[in-house]
Design a protein around this motif. Sequence first.
Motif, short mmCIF file in Angstrom:
data_model
loop_
_atom_site.label_atom_id
_atom_site.label_comp_id
_atom_site.label_asym_id
_atom_site.label_seq_id
_atom_site.Cartn_x
_atom_site.Cartn_y
_atom_site.Cartn_z
N GLN A 211 142.14 57.10 87.08
CA GLN A 211 141.47 58.35 86.71
C GLN A 211 140.02 58.27 87.16
O GLN A 211 139.29 57.36 86.79
CB GLN A 211 141.52 58.59 85.21
N GLY A 212 139.60 59.25 87.95
CA GLY A 212 138.27 59.20 88.54
C GLY A 212 138.39 58.62 89.93
O GLY A 212 138.65 57.43 90.10
N PHE A 213 138.23 59.46 90.95
CA PHE A 213 138.46 59.00 92.32
C PHE A 213 137.16 59.09 93.12
O PHE A 213 137.15 59.49 94.27
CB PHE A 213 139.57 59.83 92.97
N GLY A 214 136.08 58.70 92.46
CA GLY A 214 134.79 58.63 93.13
C GLY A 214 134.55 57.23 93.65
O GLY A 214 135.48 56.52 94.07
N ASN A 215 133.32 56.82 93.60
CA ASN A 215 132.94 55.52 94.13
C ASN A 215 133.67 54.38 93.44
O ASN A 215 134.19 53.47 94.09
CB ASN A 215 131.42 55.35 93.98
N VAL A 216 133.74 54.41 92.11
CA VAL A 216 134.34 53.32 91.35
C VAL A 216 135.86 53.34 91.48
O VAL A 216 136.49 52.37 91.91
CB VAL A 216 133.94 53.39 89.86
N GLY A 217 136.47 54.47 91.11
CA GLY A 217 137.92 54.55 91.16
C GLY A 217 138.47 54.44 92.56
O GLY A 217 139.52 53.81 92.78
N GLY A 218 137.78 55.03 93.54
CA GLY A 218 138.25 54.95 94.93
C GLY A 218 138.24 53.53 95.46
O GLY A 218 139.20 53.09 96.10
N THR A 219 137.17 52.78 95.19
CA THR A 219 137.09 51.39 95.64
C THR A 219 138.15 50.54 94.96
O THR A 219 138.83 49.73 95.61
CB THR A 219 135.69 50.81 95.35
#
Length: 430
Positions: A231-239
């Motif tokens: 959940q959350g596909f920005g910098n943290v979740g994407g990496t």
Amino acid sequence: MNVIVRDRAGLSYISPDATQPWANFLEQIDRVTPHLGDLARWSDTLKRPKRTMIVDVPIVRDDGTIAHYEGYRVQHTLSRGPGKGGVRFHPDVTLNEVMGLAGWMTIKNAALNLPYGGAKGGVRIDPRHHSIDELQRVTRRYTSEIGNFIGPNRDIPAPDVGTNEQTMAWMMDTYSMNVGGTTTGVVTGKPLSLGGSLGRREATGRGVFITARETARRSGIPIEASRVAVQGFGNVGGTAAAMFQAAGAKIVALQDDSATIIDEAGIDVTKALAYTEQHSRLAGYAPDKTASNEEFWQIATDFVIPAAMEGQIDARRAATLPTRIVVEGANGPTTPGADDVLRDRGIIVVPDVLANAGGVTVSYFEWVQDFSSFFWTEEEINARLEQIMIGAFDAIWTLADDRGVSLRTAAFIIACQRVLAARQRRGLYP
């Protein structure tokens, strides 16, 4: 417990259902206090932020109108070093939230044994509805308003939700202009050209994966072929998702604030990242795999990575969450009540103060490099990050096992002992 919040028009009202990060932090402190021995007499130190600032941030908008935004900076503790914590630009930022986030930064920095206290900042603004010039004006005015309280030996901001390397460049430049000399160490998460560190952008997500991998190894759960929801596909979740996929895991669910994607066959993270890089959101990617937001919490997995905002896993969701390990990429995504439910169900929770500490750890490396004007390679950065995070993980896991407590309680025991021991040794002035 009710809290005062403001609606988008700036009107105050009482909301019994508002997310209460500060109340959750206080409950976590109450839960750990019986484990602190003689240091418990100092525990109220952790319930009272050292310094809390609310500032007005006025700017002239592109259309010539004058707009006002409310900004915050909270320095929770400074006993072990300067404050350290991010700055958030978000339409729902409140003082309650920033206080809770600052408290968690105190615990995080101490759990990793970084020489910092805890701090956090924010401005109630929706960056999506403002031009780049307006965001620069907001950033520079906010920095000037808190300028007397930040500095490389006082309080060191960093990026958070809604801010990035460019925001930090503006903050560093504004502070430097006001003090009359370039001061790169006043913020971290800067562009490389201004004293930023290699590996900083991916560090938080990398840390999430490192702690997930270590938890899996001790729990006998192979990463290969494991099922993961992010959940959350920005910098943290994407990496984190990319690193899970590279290790052989299957990403079966992704969610951001625009869409939920579920695919039992596995989502191609590389393609999803390329799509969000172009469109800034998941909505529109794999439309035939789109699901409701609540279905995200109902798909069977081995790992759930909440890497969005706080308060996402409450007791209701925890009661039915079909997973084996929760690794908290966001700050405060699991409420204390949900912690109890997950523990009773035998689900391991790797707490935020450990799991997402990769970002502040590499921020520490950046700060050290700025002071020395000597910069490390990305390989050195990642190796040092692994060493520090695994060392902290081992200590927390061992204490949790020895005392029969959760990983969160163990992390808080170690962190609170370090903070309160420093407070006790320093004494009270005058």
